[in-house]
Motif scaffolding. Structure first.
Motif, PDB file in Angstrom:
ATOM      1  N   ILE A 117       0.916  -1.242  -0.001  1.00 11.33           N
ATOM      2  CA  ILE A 117      -0.033   0.072  -0.149  1.00 11.33           C
ATOM      3  C   ILE A 117       1.029   1.251   0.033  1.00 11.33           C
ATOM      4  CG2 ILE A 117      -1.693   1.292   1.415  1.00 11.33           C
ATOM      5  CD1 ILE A 117      -2.564  -1.279   2.513  1.00 11.33           C
ATOM      6  N   PHE A 118       0.696   2.139  -1.025  1.00 11.01           N
ATOM      7  CA  PHE A 118       1.518   3.301  -1.032  1.00 11.01           C
ATOM      8  C   PHE A 118       0.715   4.237   0.140  1.00 11.01           C
ATOM      9  CE2 PHE A 118       2.065   2.142  -5.502  1.00 11.01           C
ATOM     10  CZ  PHE A 118       3.339   2.522  -5.422  1.00 11.01           C
ATOM     11  N   ILE A 166      -3.216   0.263  -5.874  1.00 11.71           N
ATOM     12  CA  ILE A 166      -2.736   1.590  -6.606  1.00 11.71           C
ATOM     13  C   ILE A 166      -3.838   2.338  -6.542  1.00 11.71           C
ATOM     14  CG2 ILE A 166      -2.055   2.761  -8.682  1.00 11.71           C
ATOM     15  CD1 ILE A 166      -0.982  -0.476  -9.420  1.00 11.71           C
ATOM     16  N   ASN A 167      -3.928   3.535  -6.335  1.00  9.27           N
ATOM     17  CA  ASN A 167      -4.998   4.550  -6.380  1.00  9.27           C
ATOM     18  C   ASN A 167      -4.528   5.812  -7.171  1.00  9.27           C
ATOM     19  OD1 ASN A 167      -6.735   6.881  -3.860  1.00  9.27           O
ATOM     20  ND2 ASN A 167      -7.473   5.988  -5.718  1.00  9.27           N
ATOM     21  N   THR A 168      -5.056   5.679  -8.328  1.00  7.83           N
ATOM     22  CA  THR A 168      -4.474   6.896  -9.102  1.00  7.83           C
ATOM     23  C   THR A 168      -5.847   7.509 -10.133  1.00  7.83           C
ATOM     24  OG1 THR A 168      -3.137   7.526 -10.977  1.00  7.83           O
ATOM     25  CG2 THR A 168      -3.840   5.250 -11.175  1.00  7.83           C
ATOM     26  N   PRO A 169      -5.993   8.689 -10.038  1.00  8.98           N
ATOM     27  CA  PRO A 169      -5.587   9.939  -9.229  1.00  8.98           C
ATOM     28  C   PRO A 169      -5.674   9.338  -7.941  1.00  8.98           C
ATOM     29  CG  PRO A 169      -6.741  10.959 -10.981  1.00  8.98           C
ATOM     30  CD  PRO A 169      -6.912   9.434 -11.110  1.00  8.98           C
ATOM     31  N   ASN A 170      -4.828   9.927  -6.847  1.00 10.35           N
ATOM     32  CA  ASN A 170      -4.508   9.583  -5.585  1.00 10.35           C
ATOM     33  C   ASN A 170      -5.395  10.259  -4.351  1.00 10.35           C
ATOM     34  OD1 ASN A 170      -2.554   9.535  -2.943  1.00 10.35           O
ATOM     35  ND2 ASN A 170      -2.935   7.564  -3.656  1.00 10.35           N
ATOM     36  N   PHE A 195      -0.876  -9.269  -8.018  1.00  9.77           N
ATOM     37  CA  PHE A 195      -1.919  -8.854  -8.863  1.00  9.77           C
ATOM     38  C   PHE A 195      -1.603  -7.136  -8.646  1.00  9.77           C
ATOM     39  CE2 PHE A 195      -3.947 -12.851  -7.337  1.00  9.77           C
ATOM     40  CZ  PHE A 195      -4.271 -13.381  -8.867  1.00  9.77           C
ATOM     41  N   ALA A 196      -2.256  -6.508  -9.453  1.00 10.02           N
ATOM     42  CA  ALA A 196      -2.373  -5.095  -9.134  1.00 10.02           C
ATOM     43  C   ALA A 196      -3.822  -4.811  -9.019  1.00 10.02           C
ATOM     44  CB  ALA A 196      -1.626  -4.230 -10.427  1.00 10.02           C
ATOM     45  N   ILE A 197      -4.329  -4.215  -7.881  1.00 11.85           N
ATOM     46  CA  ILE A 197      -5.755  -3.845  -7.520  1.00 11.85           C
ATOM     47  C   ILE A 197      -5.764  -2.318  -7.707  1.00 11.85           C
ATOM     48  CG2 ILE A 197      -7.600  -4.018  -5.924  1.00 11.85           C
ATOM     49  CD1 ILE A 197      -6.207  -6.424  -4.502  1.00 11.85           C
ATOM     50  N   THR A 198      -6.311  -1.905  -8.673  1.00 13.24           N
ATOM     51  CA  THR A 198      -6.008  -0.303  -8.887  1.00 13.24           C
ATOM     52  C   THR A 198      -7.419   0.153  -8.772  1.00 13.24           C
ATOM     53  OG1 THR A 198      -5.749   1.308 -10.656  1.00 13.24           O
ATOM     54  CG2 THR A 198      -6.137  -0.970 -11.445  1.00 13.24           C
ATOM     55  N   ASP A 199      -7.318   1.241  -8.069  1.00 10.68           N
ATOM     56  CA  ASP A 199      -8.816   1.989  -7.525  1.00 10.68           C
ATOM     57  C   ASP A 199      -8.766   3.462  -8.359  1.00 10.68           C
ATOM     58  OD1 ASP A 199     -10.574   3.743  -6.519  1.00 10.68           O
ATOM     59  OD2 ASP A 199      -9.979   3.326  -4.230  1.00 10.68           O
ATOM     60  N   GLU A 200      -9.515   3.503  -9.333  1.00  7.18           N
ATOM     61  CA  GLU A 200      -9.559   4.458 -10.277  1.00  7.18           C
ATOM     62  C   GLU A 200     -10.903   5.475 -10.426  1.00  7.18           C
ATOM     63  OE1 GLU A 200      -8.231   3.022 -14.267  1.00  7.18           O
ATOM     64  OE2 GLU A 200      -6.537   1.885 -13.191  1.00  7.18           O
ATOM     65  N   SER A 214      -4.410   3.488 -17.044  1.00  5.67           N
ATOM     66  CA  SER A 214      -4.948   2.393 -16.170  1.00  5.67           C
ATOM     67  C   SER A 214      -3.754   1.263 -16.497  1.00  5.67           C
ATOM     68  CB  SER A 214      -6.212   1.780 -17.053  1.00  5.67           C
ATOM     69  OG  SER A 214      -7.515   2.809 -16.604  1.00  5.67           O
ATOM     70  N   ILE A 215      -3.430   0.612 -15.454  1.00  7.67           N
ATOM     71  CA  ILE A 215      -2.300  -0.343 -15.455  1.00  7.67           C
ATOM     72  C   ILE A 215      -2.795  -1.553 -16.042  1.00  7.67           C
ATOM     73  CG2 ILE A 215      -2.702  -1.269 -13.106  1.00  7.67           C
ATOM     74  CD1 ILE A 215       0.696  -1.426 -12.988  1.00  7.67           C
ATOM     75  N   ALA A 216      -4.101  -1.797 -16.119  1.00  2.00           N
ATOM     76  CA  ALA A 216      -4.767  -2.949 -17.013  1.00  2.00           C
ATOM     77  C   ALA A 216      -4.375  -2.726 -18.404  1.00  2.00           C
ATOM     78  CB  ALA A 216      -5.935  -3.256 -16.495  1.00  2.00           C
TER      79      ALA A 216
END
Ligand code: GLN
Length: 393
Positions: A117-118, A166-170, A195-200, A214-216
């Protein structure tokens, strides 16, 4: 004497964001703590919700999402995020991105698994980790630009790393992860089979020409990424509780099971209205950006003029600010005390920065302001903060 309650939830702290909202409401304060808009959602999206109710979409939805909405998500994910996903097999509609995150973690975590977690981070990720049984590892984002140290990041990965969040924009920093950074993260995911879990959810709220990546969409990441999103922020309807997770069919199958047993489904009528919103033309998003650009500038100027040292966000609708200088003037010893004094003296509610860090006993010199508010509200904030300047605290 009752039996002990669950050990797992013992270490939960109360949500500081929601606590600040309660304090603000009880004092008739101006709530710049919780990130929800105080302006109205568009007439068109409201009409779509009313139409859906009138058209009798009032019973349980298809548990993993109404097909009209999954189609709309799939189209938009391709158009905006360059993510290819099959609406029948790769999408789960959830009760907000909040549930999407928890269902995802419940679907993939085993005891002993670690998640990266960042930090600073959105406070929900910690209880999500606890509920799913994941052990968090933290990687710092450094002001003023909130960059991370590549060495620290690569050190955080190991064979136990199940996922990186990842949460981008953060939220709370406003950092927008660049393609270069996301490529570096994706290489580490490949190396460690993570895995990458990305909250966008703030993907449309960008400033200064920043681009959302998007990292995906990066090579080889489609099968190891879970992309989370929601209707809440882009369309200013945080109470609708409609979110979604996009992932490969194998992962989606598992997320859908967790989701089904946890919540059955997200509100049916709002799912149909969300499908209408996702088809809005580009002008809608341009207007939203302009509005937030103005709010950002106004709040930044207001904070500077009142002795804060804000960090200018590149995305999302929060502004982190350093309070060192002002804290001395307000005779407050830490960020929590500062936030409480600020609301007492000015009625302006903020979130003390410590809530975005894992060591809760360590106080920070940071405070977060949410600026998803009407200009009129921000003007009030300015007037109230100006009193700080003129008073002899
Ligand atoms: N995401 C918003 C924030 O950070 C709202 C959080 C919440 O209360 N669910 O303020």
């Amino acid at each position: 004497m009752i039996k002990p309650l669950s050990h797992r939830t013992e270490s939960f702290t109360e949500s500081v964001i929601r606590e600040m909202t309660r304090i603000s409401d009880s004092m008739n304060g101006i709530n710049l703590s919780q990130g929800f808009p105080d302006f109205n959602a568009s007439e068109e999206i409201k009409r779509a919700a009313i139409r859906a109710i009138k058209n009798n979409f009032n019973q349980y939805p298809v548990t993993f999402g109404e097909s009209e909405l999954r189609e709309a998500i799939s189209k938009k994910a391709w158009r905006y995020n360059k993510i290819r996903c099959n609406p029948d097999t790769d999408i789960t509609v959830t009760c907000g991105a909040t549930e999407a995150m928890l269902s995802t973690l419940m679907a993939i975590i085993n005891p002993g698994d670690e998640i990266i977690i960042f930090e600073p981070f959105y406070e929900n990720y910690i209880p999500d980790g606890i509920l799913s049984g994941a052990t968090p590892r933290f990687v710092s984002l450094h002001p003023p630009h909130w960059h991370y140290d590549s060495k620290e990041l690569s050190k955080a990965f190991n064979r136990k790393t199940k996922a990186i969040i990842i949460n981008t924009p953060n939220n709370p920093t406003g950092k927008v992860f660049s393609k270069t950074e996301l490529t570096e993260i994706s290489q580490l995911c490949h190396k460690w089979n993570s895995f990458a879990i990305t909250d966008e959810i703030y993907e449309h709220i960008l400033y200064d020409g920043e681009q959302h990546v998007s990292i995906a969409s990066l090579p080889g990441m489609e099968d190891r990424t879970i992309t989370l999103n929601s209707v809440s922020k882009t369309y200013s309807v945080t109470g609708w509780r409609v979110g979604w997770a996009i992932a490969s069919a194998k992962i989606t199958k598992r997320i859908r099971k967790v989701h089904d047993f946890m919540t059955v489904g997200a509100p049916t009528a709002f799912q149909h209205a969300t499908a209408t919103a996702l088809a809005f033309p580009d002008v809608y998003y341009k207007k939203l950006q302009r509005q937030y650009e103005n709010a950002r500038k106004f709040l930044y100027d207001t904070l500077v003029e009142n002795g804060f040292n804000p960090y200018i966000p590149k995305g999302a609708y929060y502004m982190m600010t350093d309070i060192k200088q002002l804290a001395t003037r307000l005779k407050s010893c830490n960020d929590l005390d500062f936030s409480k004094k600020l609301i007492e003296k000015t009625r302006v509610a903020t979130v003390p920065g410590f809530s975005f860090f894992h060591q809760k006993n360590k106080k920070s010199n940071l405070v977060r302001f949410a600026f998803c508010k009407k200009m009129e509200t921000l003007q009030k904030v300015k007037n109230h903060l100006n009193r700080l300047l003129t008073s002899a605290y």
